[in-house]
Design a protein around this motif. Sequence first.
Motif, PDB file in Angstrom:
ATOM      1  N   TYR A   1      -6.069   7.092  -8.605  1.00 51.88           N
ATOM      2  CA  TYR A   1      -6.148   6.989  -7.148  1.00 51.88           C
ATOM      3  C   TYR A   1      -7.525   6.469  -6.731  1.00 51.88           C
ATOM      4  O   TYR A   1      -8.475   6.415  -7.518  1.00 51.88           O
ATOM      5  CB  TYR A   1      -5.918   8.358  -6.494  1.00 51.88           C
ATOM      6  CG  TYR A   1      -7.140   9.260  -6.564  1.00 51.88           C
ATOM      7  CD1 TYR A   1      -8.012   9.380  -5.481  1.00 51.88           C
ATOM      8  CD2 TYR A   1      -7.459   9.947  -7.741  1.00 51.88           C
ATOM      9  CE1 TYR A   1      -9.151  10.172  -5.563  1.00 51.88           C
ATOM     10  CE2 TYR A   1      -8.587  10.746  -7.820  1.00 51.88           C
ATOM     11  CZ  TYR A   1      -9.435  10.846  -6.735  1.00 51.88           C
ATOM     12  OH  TYR A   1     -10.564  11.624  -6.814  1.00 51.88           O
ATOM     13  N   ALA A   2      -7.626   6.075  -5.467  1.00 49.38           N
ATOM     14  CA  ALA A   2      -8.893   5.811  -4.794  1.00 49.38           C
ATOM     15  C   ALA A   2      -8.662   6.071  -3.305  1.00 49.38           C
ATOM     16  O   ALA A   2      -7.523   6.301  -2.875  1.00 49.38           O
ATOM     17  CB  ALA A   2      -9.370   4.381  -5.038  1.00 49.38           C
ATOM     18  N   LYS A   3      -9.731   6.042  -2.539  1.00 51.42           N
ATOM     19  CA  LYS A   3      -9.607   6.329  -1.109  1.00 51.42           C
ATOM     20  C   LYS A   3      -9.572   5.035  -0.299  1.00 51.42           C
ATOM     21  O   LYS A   3     -10.308   4.091  -0.569  1.00 51.42           O
ATOM     22  CB  LYS A   3     -10.773   7.193  -0.638  1.00 51.42           C
ATOM     23  CG  LYS A   3     -10.729   8.635  -1.149  1.00 51.42           C
ATOM     24  CD  LYS A   3     -11.831   9.470  -0.531  1.00 51.42           C
ATOM     25  CE  LYS A   3     -11.777  10.905  -1.062  1.00 51.42           C
ATOM     26  NZ  LYS A   3     -10.567  11.610  -0.604  1.00 51.42           N
ATOM     27  N   LEU A   4      -8.706   5.032   0.694  1.00 48.65           N
ATOM     28  CA  LEU A   4      -8.635   3.943   1.663  1.00 48.65           C
ATOM     29  C   LEU A   4      -8.634   4.584   3.045  1.00 48.65           C
ATOM     30  O   LEU A   4      -7.767   5.418   3.337  1.00 48.65           O
ATOM     31  CB  LEU A   4      -7.362   3.112   1.462  1.00 48.65           C
ATOM     32  CG  LEU A   4      -7.223   1.886   2.361  1.00 48.65           C
ATOM     33  CD1 LEU A   4      -8.267   0.826   2.001  1.00 48.65           C
ATOM     34  CD2 LEU A   4      -5.812   1.294   2.251  1.00 48.65           C
TER      35      LEU A   4
ATOM     36  N   ASN B   1      -6.559   9.498   0.233  1.00 44.09           N
ATOM     37  CA  ASN B   1      -6.223   9.143  -1.143  1.00 44.09           C
ATOM     38  C   ASN B   1      -4.981   8.270  -1.196  1.00 44.09           C
ATOM     39  O   ASN B   1      -3.995   8.521  -0.483  1.00 44.09           O
ATOM     40  CB  ASN B   1      -5.967  10.400  -1.979  1.00 44.09           C
ATOM     41  CG  ASN B   1      -7.233  11.182  -2.258  1.00 44.09           C
ATOM     42  OD1 ASN B   1      -8.340  10.681  -2.060  1.00 44.09           O
ATOM     43  ND2 ASN B   1      -7.085  12.411  -2.723  1.00 44.09           N
ATOM     44  N   MET B   2      -5.030   7.259  -2.038  1.00 44.50           N
ATOM     45  CA  MET B   2      -3.850   6.462  -2.332  1.00 44.50           C
ATOM     46  C   MET B   2      -3.692   6.407  -3.854  1.00 44.50           C
ATOM     47  O   MET B   2      -4.639   6.097  -4.567  1.00 44.50           O
ATOM     48  CB  MET B   2      -3.947   5.040  -1.776  1.00 44.50           C
ATOM     49  CG  MET B   2      -2.706   4.193  -2.077  1.00 44.50           C
ATOM     50  SD  MET B   2      -2.801   2.522  -1.406  1.00 44.50           S
ATOM     51  CE  MET B   2      -2.580   2.861   0.342  1.00 44.50           C
TER      52      MET B   2
ATOM     53  N   GLY C   1     -13.152  -3.603  -4.836  1.00 49.27           N
ATOM     54  CA  GLY C   1     -12.409  -2.669  -4.001  1.00 49.27           C
ATOM     55  C   GLY C   1     -11.860  -3.278  -2.729  1.00 49.27           C
ATOM     56  O   GLY C   1     -11.040  -2.654  -2.038  1.00 49.27           O
TER      57      GLY C   1
ATOM     58  N   ILE D   1      -9.605  -5.401  -0.245  1.00 51.54           N
ATOM     59  CA  ILE D   1      -8.228  -5.912  -0.199  1.00 51.54           C
ATOM     60  C   ILE D   1      -8.282  -7.372   0.230  1.00 51.54           C
ATOM     61  O   ILE D   1      -8.672  -7.701   1.349  1.00 51.54           O
ATOM     62  CB  ILE D   1      -7.355  -5.092   0.761  1.00 51.54           C
ATOM     63  CG1 ILE D   1      -7.246  -3.640   0.271  1.00 51.54           C
ATOM     64  CG2 ILE D   1      -5.958  -5.702   0.877  1.00 51.54           C
ATOM     65  CD1 ILE D   1      -6.481  -2.720   1.197  1.00 51.54           C
TER      66      ILE D   1
ATOM     67  N   VAL E   1      -6.477  -6.595  -4.882  1.00 47.55           N
ATOM     68  CA  VAL E   1      -7.744  -5.885  -4.717  1.00 47.55           C
ATOM     69  C   VAL E   1      -8.775  -6.462  -5.676  1.00 47.55           C
ATOM     70  O   VAL E   1      -8.519  -6.626  -6.873  1.00 47.55           O
ATOM     71  CB  VAL E   1      -7.570  -4.374  -4.983  1.00 47.55           C
ATOM     72  CG1 VAL E   1      -8.881  -3.638  -4.738  1.00 47.55           C
ATOM     73  CG2 VAL E   1      -6.466  -3.804  -4.094  1.00 47.55           C
TER      74      VAL E   1
ATOM     75  N   LYS F   1     -10.385  -4.369   4.099  1.00 46.65           N
ATOM     76  CA  LYS F   1     -10.679  -2.952   3.872  1.00 46.65           C
ATOM     77  C   LYS F   1     -11.009  -2.730   2.399  1.00 46.65           C
ATOM     78  O   LYS F   1     -10.623  -3.516   1.533  1.00 46.65           O
ATOM     79  CB  LYS F   1      -9.495  -2.091   4.290  1.00 46.65           C
ATOM     80  CG  LYS F   1      -9.299  -2.021   5.808  1.00 46.65           C
ATOM     81  CD  LYS F   1      -8.257  -0.994   6.206  1.00 46.65           C
ATOM     82  CE  LYS F   1      -8.169  -0.883   7.738  1.00 46.65           C
ATOM     83  NZ  LYS F   1      -7.229   0.176   8.151  1.00 46.65           N
TER      84      LYS F   1
ATOM     85  N   PHE G   1     -11.291  -0.077  -0.994  1.00 43.45           N
ATOM     86  CA  PHE G   1     -11.022   1.163  -1.723  1.00 43.45           C
ATOM     87  C   PHE G   1     -12.337   1.689  -2.291  1.00 43.45           C
ATOM     88  O   PHE G   1     -13.154   0.924  -2.810  1.00 43.45           O
ATOM     89  CB  PHE G   1     -10.062   0.912  -2.885  1.00 43.45           C
ATOM     90  CG  PHE G   1      -8.631   0.773  -2.472  1.00 43.45           C
ATOM     91  CD1 PHE G   1      -7.866   1.885  -2.126  1.00 43.45           C
ATOM     92  CD2 PHE G   1      -8.031  -0.473  -2.454  1.00 43.45           C
ATOM     93  CE1 PHE G   1      -6.539   1.764  -1.762  1.00 43.45           C
ATOM     94  CE2 PHE G   1      -6.688  -0.611  -2.083  1.00 43.45           C
ATOM     95  CZ  PHE G   1      -5.939   0.502  -1.739  1.00 43.45           C
ATOM     96  N   ASN G   2     -12.505   2.995  -2.192  1.00 39.26           N
ATOM     97  CA  ASN G   2     -13.703   3.603  -2.765  1.00 39.26           C
ATOM     98  C   ASN G   2     -13.407   5.020  -3.221  1.00 39.26           C
ATOM     99  O   ASN G   2     -12.274   5.499  -3.108  1.00 39.26           O
ATOM    100  CB  ASN G   2     -14.869   3.590  -1.771  1.00 39.26           C
ATOM    101  CG  ASN G   2     -14.498   4.228  -0.443  1.00 39.26           C
ATOM    102  OD1 ASN G   2     -14.001   5.349  -0.403  1.00 39.26           O
ATOM    103  ND2 ASN G   2     -14.729   3.509   0.666  1.00 39.26           N
TER     104      ASN G   2
END
Length: 308
Positions: A234-237, A241-242, A257, A259, A269, A304, A306-307
């Motif tokens: 997973y990672a955060k968007l 969490n996704m 990260g 998009i 990504v 956006k 992901f982190n």
Amino acid sequence: MTRIVFMGTPDFSGPILEAVAANYDVVAVVTQPDKPVGRKKVLTPPPVKVVAEALGIKVLQPAKLTGSDELAAIIAMQPDLIVTAAYGQLLPEELLNAPKLGCINVHASLLPKYRGGAPIHYAVMNGEQETGVSIMYMAKKLDAGDVISQRAITIEETDNVGTQHDKLSALGVKLLLETLPSIIARTNDRTPQDESKVTFASNISREDELVAFDRPTTEVHNHIRGLSPWPVGYAKLDGQNMKFWSASRAEGHGNPGEILQADRDGLLVATSDGAVLLTEIQPAGKKRMAAGDFASGRKDLLGKVFNG
């Protein structure tokens, strides 16, 4: 007939138990205690318990084997051989010394590589070209015993930890059945492991599940498939969490990260040297879905990041 105590817990061990029980006298099965599963915390038996009960075999479930009544009971059964496969606990020395033919383990790696509880995950995450199964004598030290037999299989680009798990379980069945006659006849080979080549595969932690996109494409792709379908990376968007169920390597350029593309093909990504295409995801609080369905009509996703 050779009296065997079988020790195992997860899905990997079920087919191995079935094969052993079909050919030998399995006098008992030892597995981990039932555990609460899911949001409703439903008390659920380990897969090996389900198999054992279907076969009508006595089941023991000590929370801790050392010093337990179950340990004494196993020794009192006077098994000729103990066979383990992903049991989940170290065996105390008095049990290791009890069977006249010893204690053997079916381990899902080419020992001495990937000793520990998550050998399949790490073989895929680390981009190994092959892995395999080792049948080995058990020792006091984790997965350090002499190797009796080994068989390798290829890790394909399309494999994830789930497909490799199933292949290795089937391979474990075949190799164990081929190896057991020589163990029982005391004619088997045994090769000490080369300690200079030892690597470890500790159980996956929550920190291991975080996918960092500031790495090369191949490493990011291997990380995602090495955690699918469990426990899932997973990672955060946008702070949520996704989870990433599947992805493929792709071309692209941007900040790691970021998009770069969001359409019916999925989410493209950026990585440190290219991109990955996320094809199946699970947004926070939602079910697993095609990334293309999530991305449809979502132009706001572009740019956006992901982190962690």
